[in-house]
Design a protein around this motif. Structure first.
Motif, PDB file in Angstrom:
ATOM      1  N   ARG A  71      -5.387  -8.948   2.477  1.00 32.22           N
ATOM      2  CA  ARG A  71      -4.270  -9.074   1.533  1.00 32.22           C
ATOM      3  C   ARG A  71      -4.767  -9.417   0.128  1.00 32.22           C
ATOM      4  N   HIS A  75      -4.237  -4.230  -4.736  1.00 30.42           N
ATOM      5  CA  HIS A  75      -3.148  -3.371  -4.266  1.00 30.42           C
ATOM      6  C   HIS A  75      -3.611  -1.983  -3.868  1.00 30.42           C
ATOM      7  N   THR A 108      -3.431   1.545   5.590  1.00 26.86           N
ATOM      8  CA  THR A 108      -2.255   1.853   4.763  1.00 26.86           C
ATOM      9  C   THR A 108      -2.487   1.706   3.265  1.00 26.86           C
TER      10      THR A 108
ATOM     11  N   LEU B 187       5.453   1.117  -7.137  1.00 29.65           N
ATOM     12  CA  LEU B 187       6.109   0.585  -5.943  1.00 29.65           C
ATOM     13  C   LEU B 187       5.170  -0.275  -5.104  1.00 29.65           C
ATOM     14  N   ARG B 188       3.863  -0.093  -5.287  1.00 29.58           N
ATOM     15  CA  ARG B 188       2.908  -0.918  -4.547  1.00 29.58           C
ATOM     16  C   ARG B 188       3.177  -2.398  -4.801  1.00 29.58           C
ATOM     17  N   ASP B 189       3.503  -2.710  -6.052  1.00 29.23           N
ATOM     18  CA  ASP B 189       3.814  -4.113  -6.385  1.00 29.23           C
ATOM     19  C   ASP B 189       4.994  -4.612  -5.559  1.00 29.23           C
ATOM     20  N   TYR B 191       5.991  -3.835  -2.494  1.00 31.71           N
ATOM     21  CA  TYR B 191       5.692  -4.216  -1.096  1.00 31.71           C
ATOM     22  C   TYR B 191       5.052  -5.601  -1.047  1.00 31.71           C
ATOM     23  N   PHE B 192       4.130  -5.833  -1.997  1.00 33.49           N
ATOM     24  CA  PHE B 192       3.434  -7.128  -2.011  1.00 33.49           C
ATOM     25  C   PHE B 192       4.380  -8.257  -2.401  1.00 33.49           C
ATOM     26  N   LEU B 222       4.047   0.467   4.964  1.00 35.84           N
ATOM     27  CA  LEU B 222       3.824  -0.663   4.054  1.00 35.84           C
ATOM     28  C   LEU B 222       4.978  -1.669   4.155  1.00 35.84           C
ATOM     29  N   LEU B 226       3.509  -5.399   5.025  1.00 40.21           N
ATOM     30  CA  LEU B 226       3.234  -6.450   4.028  1.00 40.21           C
ATOM     31  C   LEU B 226       4.245  -7.606   4.006  1.00 40.21           C
ATOM     32  N   PRO B 227       5.544  -7.367   3.915  1.00 40.70           N
ATOM     33  CA  PRO B 227       6.460  -8.516   3.894  1.00 40.70           C
ATOM     34  C   PRO B 227       6.425  -9.295   5.212  1.00 40.70           C
TER      35      PRO B 227
END
Lengths: 186, 723
Positions: A71, A75, A108, B187-189, B191-192, B222, B226-227
């Motif tokens: 993690r 990103h 992923t 959009l990657r931001d 998910y994190f 994702l 991730l969440p």
């Protein structure tokens, strides 16, 4: 293992946008990976990874591995490397039990994904996967199994096929004999 | 949506020619790619199998749901059954409150569209971000999907770049690859950042307690990784019994949706999987939202077999003409018509139910064997019961058609009255047509773009009385169901059919008691008139000593064969008789080829039809009776060469009263496509096996290019014989 299934798989995986190469051994795989992505790479722990010392092989080849929680790898890390449970010829699919979170993150979030497949684990078609998929879901343990057939794609803008929507942009399948013919391990 | 606003929406959509072009290009490409994807597979057998699986799920749904819940909970999932979408939204809002969650990253879920999920979350102070590219584009645009699988198919890259530029606060070029890259990074931001990830589910696997997700982009993976919390939104109809069922669905779903053998990802998730050093919290929200009611509807429950491939839109001529924002609601096209009726109410569905042209393309392409068109027809009956069908149809069907003598007398009178507006069609067809109507207000919709067929001075039923049949030692005798188009508009087709049959050693009987097949009334939802007409024709044919009853109109064939018994099912004695009559009905071409094996005999005669023709497959002939090779074989055996047009089996736009009364503007567009395909062949004769198609294609050609004629296969066969 049948040569017919291997060539079917190679043909179909190529059609769905995978780079497919047949290699001699994992040392050659490490060199191949080094040639495509310098790192840092996400290489999750797994039965086969430990059995073959995959991380060391990659490091020996000069690849940087990401240390610590995946993690924290950013990103869009450079790449991920895993083994696989089995593969499906007809659709060029690899099947990976990715229940451990690191296995999921490695497949992923990176830009490139490298997966090692033993040709002995290729089944002909979707129905050929039923038995193994049912076995993977025996009992009540939580489970996260991924079918991956090529890179991430979208056609949402003007129906134009575009690679790299959200998942890896490149999928490299490295076919190596004698890794493991057990569908239950990766 | 009332009728007026629907009509306005249709006109707006028709003015947007770019949309229609896009959908046509897409539809054409889809057909070719799909055929390739199914190469070597028996689609019919596969879809029957899937249909049977889903039927078994319907029957055993309560036990399977319990099994799914038990297994999911055993693997650590929390399962909630929401009776409607509001309960589902409330559940997530409460969960978010409990968790102190502020943001949700969501992947594509149609049931979340049904729930207007994002709006509900916003009202609860929670930010819900779409991560599927198409859905995100629509979220930025404040629009809803216009296609099940390709939600933003109605937008172009320029529109997308404008939306993304606004999001980015800088100008982004309208180039697809960089736009996709922008959404990837942007959009990657999310998910994190997100506290909750929400996905849909393509499958709820009862015996594992897991879900399956069929995706291409990777955003669902994702969102579910991730969440810390994963919420699954799923309609209860997504149940399957086991992994094998689910895998069988994956064989057809991607092939039929996007012509892919498999999507990039299929993700199987069961229970509370590891997450960030701990365990993921997984909530599965199972949504009823009208599905139980639909399951209970004997007439419509097959609709819940749907696996949401979107193919019924891809092949729908109405969808291709007006798009999903007009021909749909949350769900679009054929399946959307049905689901809208059950999930949003009949009133909302009313204009959609009426907008179906009845071509059966959807039924033919459905991967779970739903006869969508037949279900829509049943809904049309409901709609008419509740909302009526308009004065013109009321008078025509109820007052006039039910009374055979009055109907036929009125037609005779009409034939005389139309004198002043009728012209003899110009060469080569020399058919009587109506070029202009005196009523200006109807001109635009009715005769502005096509000639209307005129009523013949003498009907077939009159001509038959004087028709001399010269058959020495007939090999068999058949009945003839002429149908209204054949009786009153194109009586010459029936006459020529009789002459050709005589040459083939067959004698024809024509019972005068027969009446309209009832389909025009039925398709307008007037089931009562449909029943009455069925009784009249059953009576006329039941005692006839023949094995076959021939038809020159495939809609009549379908009407008699498929619908008569069903229409009369409440009247046991009539239903029995209707079954007997229905089983004997066959299209004339099919009879000649499949019963008489005429093409072999005709070849030996060495006839010289001579000219090149192109063949239009009528909807109800090909998709109603499975007849398409037969007329081609007959034409070729009598010396005609067939030059195929593109999309020969795409609807001509007729649809009976659809093109005359309810939706002439949509028909006009669909017909224009057909005429263009005909022109592109360069051939001067179009052969069809349906008087309805003759009216439509012949009428449009009459306005645009009088050198091309549209004729019935029976006429061409007669020409080859010189009779």
């Amino acid at each position: 293992m049948s040569e017919e299934l291997t060539s079917l798989y190679m043909e179909k995986a190529t059609l769905v946008g995978c780079e497919v190469v047949a290699l001699q051994d994992l040392k050659e795989a490490a060199e191949y990976i080094k040639g495509k992505a310098e790192g840092p790479l996400l290489v999750p722990e797994s039965t086969l990874c430990t059995r073959y010392g995959m991380k060391s092989l990659l490091q020996d080849a000069g690849v940087t591995l990401h240390e610590g929680s995946f993690r924290e790898a950013g990103h869009l890390p450079a790449g991920g490397v895993t083994f696989s449970n089995f593969a499906i010829g007809e659709s060029g699919t690899i099947v990976l039990d990715s229940t451990p979170e690191e296995m999921r993150l490695a497949t992923t979030i990176p830009e490139k994904y490298f997966v090692i497949v033993d040709p002995a684990t290729i089944v002909a078609d979707g129905l050929g996967a039923v038995e193994a998929m049912t076995a993977l879901h025996s009992g009540h343990e939580p489970r996260y199994v991924a079918y991956i057939s090529g890179p991430s794609r979208t056609a949402d803008i003007e129906r134009v096929l575009t690679i790299g929507a959200h998942g890896p942009r490149e999928v490299h399948v490295l076919l190596i004999e004698g890794i493991s013919s057990d569908f239950m391990e990766n | 949506m009332n009728d007026m606003s629907f009509k306005e929406n249709v006109e707006k959509a028709l003015a947007n020619t770019r949309l229609s072009e896009t959908l046509h290009t897409f539809g054409d490409g889809y057909l070719i790619a799909r055929e390739k994807a199914f190469a070597g597979l028996d689609f019919q057998a596969l879809r029957e199998e899937l249909g049977a699986i889903k039927d078994d799920v319907r029957v055993n749904r309560k036990a399977l749901l319990a099994e799914f819940i038990k297994n999911a909970e055993a693997a650590g999932s929390t399962v909630f059954i929401a009776k409607d979408t509001k309960e589902a939204n409330d559940y997530v809002a409460n969960l978010a409150r409990k968790k102190g969650a502020k943001t949700i990253a969501k992947s594509k879920s149609m049931v979340s569209e049904e729930a207007h999920f994002n709006k509900a979350m916003a009202a609860a102070g929670i930010e819900s971000v779409e991560t599927d590219l198409g859905e995100w584009i629509l979220q930025l645009a404040g629009q809803r999907p216009s296609h099940l699988v390709m939600p933003a198919i109605h937008l172009v890259k320029e529109e997308v770049s404008a939306l993304f530029s606004k999001d980015a606060g800088k100008t982004l070029a309208p180039e697809i690859k960089p736009l996709v890259d922008y959404s990837r990074k942007r959009l990657r931001d999310e998910y994190f950042r997100a506290d909750i990830g929400l996905t849909g589910a393509n499958f709820l696997v009862a015996n594992t307690g897991g879900i399956g997700l069929v995706t291409n982009e990777g955003n669902a993976r994702l969102c579910s990784t991730l969440p810390k919390v994963h919420v699954v939104f799923a309609g209860i109809h997504k149940l399957v019994r086991n992994m094998e069922d689910a895998i069988k669905i994956t064989r057809l779903l991607p092939r039929n949706a996007t012509a892919q053998l498999l999507t990039s990802y299929i993700t199987w998730i069961r229970g509370a999987v590891p997450c960030d050093g701990g365990t993921k919290e997984q909530h599965i929200v199972l949504i009823d939202g009208g599905r139980s009611t639909l399951y209970e509807s004997e007439a419509c429950h097959d609709a819940l077999r749907c696996i949401q491939c979107g193919a019924c839109a891809n092949v729908c001529p109405v969808y291709q003409t007006v798009g999903g924002h007009v021909f749909g609601s949350v769900y679009i096209s054929a399946i959307g018509v049905i689901l809208t009726a059950f999930y949003e109410g009949l009133e909302k569905a009313e204009p959609l139910v009426r907008a179906c042209i009845g071509c059966r393309s959807c039924s033919a392409v459905c991967p779970v064997n739903i006869d969508l068109e037949a279900i829509i027809l049943k809904l049309r009956h409901e709609v008419t019961e509740k909302y009526g069908m308009g004065t013109v149809k009321n008078v025509a069907f109820r007052a006039v058609m039910k009374n055979r003598n009055l109907f036929h007398t009125m037609i005779k009178a009409a034939s005389r009255l139309q004198g002043p507006v009728t012209q003899k069609g110009s060469v080569p067809s020399e058919r009587r047509v109506i070029r202009h109507l005196p009523m200006h207000f109807m001109e635009k919709d009715l005769t502005g773009w096509r000639d209307l067929p005129a009523i013949a001075p003498r009907s077939f039923r009159d001509l038959f009385k004087t028709l001399e049949q010269k058959v020495e030692n007939p090999t068999c005798t058949v009945g003839f169901f002429v149908g209204c188009g054949g009786d009153f508009v194109y009586p010459e087709v029936g006459v020529k059919m009789v002459k050709v049959l005589n040459r083939l050693g067959v004698k024809v009987i024509f019972p005068q008691g027969q009446n309209c097949c009832g389909i025009p009334a039925l398709y307008s939802g007037d089931t009562e008139t449909g029943k009455d007409l069925a009784r009249q024709s059953v009576k006329a044919f039941y005692n006839l000593d023949v094995d076959y009853i021939l038809s020159i109109c495939p809609t009549c064939t379908m009407g008699v064969r498929r619908d008569f018994a069903e229409r009369l099912e409440d009247e046991a004695e009539w239903a029995e008789k209707a079954k007997v009559v229905g089983a004997k009905v066959i299209d004339a071409s099919a009879f000649m080829e499949n019963v008489l094996h005429a093409s072999e005999k005709l070849k030996a005669l060495n006839l010289h039809g001579g000219e090149a023709v192109t063949y239009h497959d009528s909807c109800h002939l090909k998709r109603g009776s499975g007849v398409f090779a037969e007329p081609r074989a007959l034409l070729e055996s009598t010396g005609y060469t067939i030059k195929e047009m593109t999309n020969s089996d795409r609807c001509c736009g007729f649809g009976g009263t659809y093109s005359f009364l309810s939706h002439p503007q949509i028909s006009k567009q669909i017909t224009a496509d057909k005429v263009e395909n005909i022109h592109n062949t360069g051939v001067k004769t179009v052969a069809v096996d349906c008087p309805g198609c003759m009216m439509m294609i012949g009428g449009a050609l009459g306005k645009q290019d009088e050198t091309v004629r549209c004729v019935h296969t029976m006429e061409l066969l007669a020409d080859a014989f010189g009779v």
